[in-house]
Design an enzyme around this catalytic site. Structure first.
Site, short mmCIF file in Angstrom:
data_model
loop_
_atom_site.label_atom_id
_atom_site.label_comp_id
_atom_site.label_asym_id
_atom_site.label_seq_id
_atom_site.Cartn_x
_atom_site.Cartn_y
_atom_site.Cartn_z
N GLU A 50 59.95 67.28 26.65
CA GLU A 50 58.63 67.60 27.19
C GLU A 50 58.71 68.71 28.26
O GLU A 50 58.18 68.57 29.36
CB GLU A 50 57.98 66.34 27.76
CG GLU A 50 57.79 65.28 26.69
CD GLU A 50 56.99 64.06 27.13
OE1 GLU A 50 57.08 63.71 28.32
OE2 GLU A 50 56.29 63.48 26.28
N ASP A 89 56.39 56.26 21.75
CA ASP A 89 56.19 56.30 23.19
C ASP A 89 55.35 55.13 23.70
O ASP A 89 54.17 55.30 23.96
CB ASP A 89 55.51 57.64 23.57
CG ASP A 89 55.54 57.90 25.06
OD1 ASP A 89 56.19 57.13 25.79
OD2 ASP A 89 54.91 58.88 25.50
N GLU A 136 50.81 52.40 30.91
CA GLU A 136 50.27 53.71 30.52
C GLU A 136 49.36 53.63 29.30
O GLU A 136 48.23 54.12 29.33
CB GLU A 136 51.43 54.68 30.25
CG GLU A 136 50.95 56.02 29.72
CD GLU A 136 52.07 57.01 29.46
OE1 GLU A 136 53.24 56.69 29.73
OE2 GLU A 136 51.74 58.12 29.00
C1 GCU Z 1 55.29 59.76 28.27
C2 GCU Z 1 54.40 59.94 29.46
C3 GCU Z 1 54.90 61.03 30.36
C4 GCU Z 1 56.38 60.78 30.69
C5 GCU Z 1 57.18 60.62 29.43
C6 GCU Z 1 58.62 60.21 29.65
O1 GCU Z 1 55.18 60.83 27.39
O2 GCU Z 1 53.09 60.23 29.04
O3 GCU Z 1 54.12 61.04 31.50
O4 GCU Z 1 56.89 61.81 31.46
O5 GCU Z 1 56.62 59.60 28.65
O6 GCU Z 1 58.96 59.08 29.33
O7 GCU Z 1 59.41 61.00 30.12
#
Ligand code: GCU
Length: 658
Positions: A272, A351, A379
């Protein structure tokens, strides 16, 4: 939380004074000192045994009536962190090999009093099933918390470390459920957080490490893999570049000199938008090992997350399947990691959805240390507004038979299989709200995570009962009513949101509330692909092949809709709305009905909660009731948006005219 130590019925444990003896441990050791303070607090609060009535050292003569003689003794035969309790008529002995074991034993004694069970029953041996029991805080240095639903950070604000008092309270209740490792900053390490490993923060971080250490907790920091570029080092993060290795060596030597207690580092790389070894054509193992080699002399661990997937996918692309990514990116590196590297794997391949199959990567890497990662922070499970008790989900993950032979995930992460080491980690759900977790009932998830990590065979019902007795009431009616709410809450949440394993359909970014197409045409790889005839992604061997990543019998079971567990049907299959479910309904009718049932169940939960007015602390009752009202609104919105969407898309009426 559960350490309020309100008065308990003295009928069960009629103790007016406490005779304490300590053998093989010194009172001055920080953990021992904390254990003794905790005993004082607990006995004073729950049994009104004041400090003057706690007598050291134990007079070996038979203590007077209504006196508990508590012998705390070192016993090197007991395994690390474990403890043995032996009770007889007048005395209780607690034996442990180390200070942490002593502290855990003390918390066990206090728990026994808190749940109003006789101390005389305490003859047992207890040792943790999982050695590394960790919490990950996604706290940013500006004080915000990524996916935090209970206020701001109590570690940081405005790029500064906050006062230590709340961290001390936190360490107490974390230790009371057996947590022994904590990473305090967000895995997305940016800006000031990159500098936590520099002199700017040494004295504060050292102080936090000391507070934690006095509760048997090792402090970890999340690390920016490209820190060298941001901290004036080489303009590269290539793990094979000598200048990069040298820079890290110097940096880490300095950090460990300043914070010798540091447990190590948690790293989100190539994930990400975070930097990682892929940028330089290196493997995940190359990246992890570079750091692991450097921290090894200090006893440090490198915890490397496996949440690596393509987050810039084209929704038109039907070949790429995000569910496959963890396995595909890591499986070929099995055996490549140094001993002090642990791979941290989310429980599901996507996730933290309300239901996913267990990640096929867990247990697949036979030569690699593995940590199971779960999320206590809600979340995708209701933001601590909606009640969602997650222990049943984590138990499913731990109980899943995944390895070769009959190995469960719990065997893999407890290091029983393949002679690996392992652990369990959870994204924490705490903040600076007065009650720590926003929704008071969300504290049950924190408690449950710790207790389950210590004893993987406890049942969700056992754990929830214990938590209710420690916090809300010892009254049977209350215990039953609250257990009922908590133990069904995950299934209820699943029903009114995304049943059958389809997942997502959630408002983008915030991840609260429905938005059926919210992620449908985005880059995140999370598609339901609904059209007017069918829904789902074919993840079988004829589709993306995800199901083939599992060992048998799972691969075959998931391959066929007839054998696939129905709660995962739409995770693995693309099916027409007319597909017949085992209950004789069409898939679409089942989907419609689930959403209606979910809302009805929320109404029933609310009625159950309302029935407890006057029987539990009114402040807690009111706070939770207010959240329940919001949960009901949310559930109705999910039901009506999802059902309307599919009615419009398919043109198929609800059979009952709903
Ligand atoms: C999810 C979450 C993010 C987080 C990511 C992770 O995608 O929405 O906010 O950073 O998980 O586990 O690194």
């Amino acid at each position: 939380m559960w350490l309020e130590y309100e008065p308990r019925s003295s009928g069960v444990n009629c103790v007016k004074s406490l005779y304490l003896s300590l053998k093989g441990f010194t009172k001055e050791h920080p953990i021992v000192a904390n254990a003794l303070t905790e005993l004082e607090r607990g006995f004073a609060g729950m049994l009104a045994v004041t400090k003057e009535n706690i007598i050291y050292p134990l007079d070996e003569a038979k203590p007077p009536a209504e006196t508990l003689a508590l012998r705390l003794e070192r016993d090197t035969e007991i395994s690390a962190e474990g403890y043995q309790l032996t009770a007889d008529e007048y005395s209780l002995s607690l034996r442990a090999a180390d200070e942490s074991g002593l502290l855990y034993g003390v918390f066990h004694i206090l728990r026994q009093i808190a749940i109003e069970k006789p101390l005389a029953e305490l003859t047992l041996m207890s040792q943790p099933d999982i050695k590394l029991r960790m919490l990950n805080h996604w706290d940013n240095l500006d004080g915000s918390i990524e996916r935090g639903y209970s206020g701001r950070s109590f570690f940081f604000a405005q790029n500064k470390v906050l006062p230590y008092e709340r961290m001390t309270d936190y360490a107490r209740f974390a230790a009371s459920v057996g947590i022994n490792a904590v990473a305090i900053n967000n895995v997305n390490v940016k800006d000031a957080a990159t500098r936590l490993i520099t002199p700017e923060y040494y004295s504060e971080v050292r102080q936090i490490a000391a507070i934690f250490a006095a509760y048997g907790i090792r402090l970890f920091l999340s690390l920016n893999f490209a820190a060298s570029l941001e901290l004036g080092g080489p303009q590269s993060a290539d793990p094979f570049a000598e200048e990069v290795i040298n820079w890290w060596q110097k940096q880490i030597a300095e950090t460990y000199a300043a914070i010798p207690d540091l447990g190590g580092f948690l790293i989100k790389a190539d994930s990400e938008g975070r930097p990682g070894p892929f940028t330089y054509g290196r493997t995940q193992a190359d990246g992890a090992n570079m750091l692991a080699k450097i921290v090894a002399p200090y006893g440090g661990l490198i915890i490397w997350r496996c949440f690596v997937y393509n987050c810039t996918q084209d929704w038109r692309d039907y070949q790429t399947d995000r569910a496959r990514a963890g396995y595909d990116n890591f499986i070929t590196t099995d055996g490549d990691y140094l001993d002090n590297v642990f791979l941290q794997i989310k429980n599901g391949p996507m996730d933290f959805q309300i239901r996913e199959p267990i990640s096929p990567l867990l247990g697949a890497m036979e030569k690699t240390n593995q940590i199971l990662e779960v999320q206590i922070a809600q979340e995708y499970t209701g933001h601590q507004i909606d009640v969602c008790y997650l222990v049943p989900m984590w138990k499913e993950a731990l109980d899943f038979v995944i390895g070769a032979g009959n190995d469960k995930v719990s065997d893999v992460v407890s290091g029983k299989t393949y002679a690996n080491r392992g652990g369990i980690a959870a994204v924490a759900n705490t903040g600076d709200d007065a009650n720590w977790t926003g929704n008071d009932l969300a504290a049950a998830n924190f408690y449950g995570f710790g207790r389950l990590s210590w004893s993987v065979n406890l049942t969700a019902a056992d754990i929830v009962g214990e938590w209710i007795m420690m916090t809300l009431s010892r009254d049977e009616q209350v215990i039953n009513a609250v257990s009922d709410i908590l133990l069904h809450s995950r299934l209820t949440y699943e029903k009114y949101t995304t049943p059958l394993g389809i997942g997502w359909m959630v408002s983008p970014h915030s991840h609260y509330g429905p938005s059926v197409d919210g992620y449908e045409y985005s880059r995140w790889g999370t598609y339901h692909r609904a059209d007017y005839l069918a829904i789902g992604v074919d993840r079988t061997s004829k589709g993306t092949g995800f199901s083939t990543q599992y060992r048998e019998p799972h691969a075959s079971i998931y391959e066929n809709p007839a054998t696939c567990p129905e709660d995962l049907l739409l995770f693995f299959h693309r099916l027409p709305y007319s597909y017949l479910m085992k209950n004789g309904k069409t898939l679409l009718q089942h989907f419609y009905d689930c959403h209606h049932e979910g809302v009805k169940e929320v109404e029933a939960m609310i009625a159950g909660w309302n029935g407890l007015a006057g029987q539990i602390d009114p402040a807690i009752h009111t706070r939770v009731a207010e959240r329940f009202a919001r949960q009901l609104d949310n559930a109705i919105e999910w039901r009506d948006q999802v059902n309307t969407y599919f009615y419009r898309k398919s043109g198929i009426e609800d059979r009952y005219g709903k």
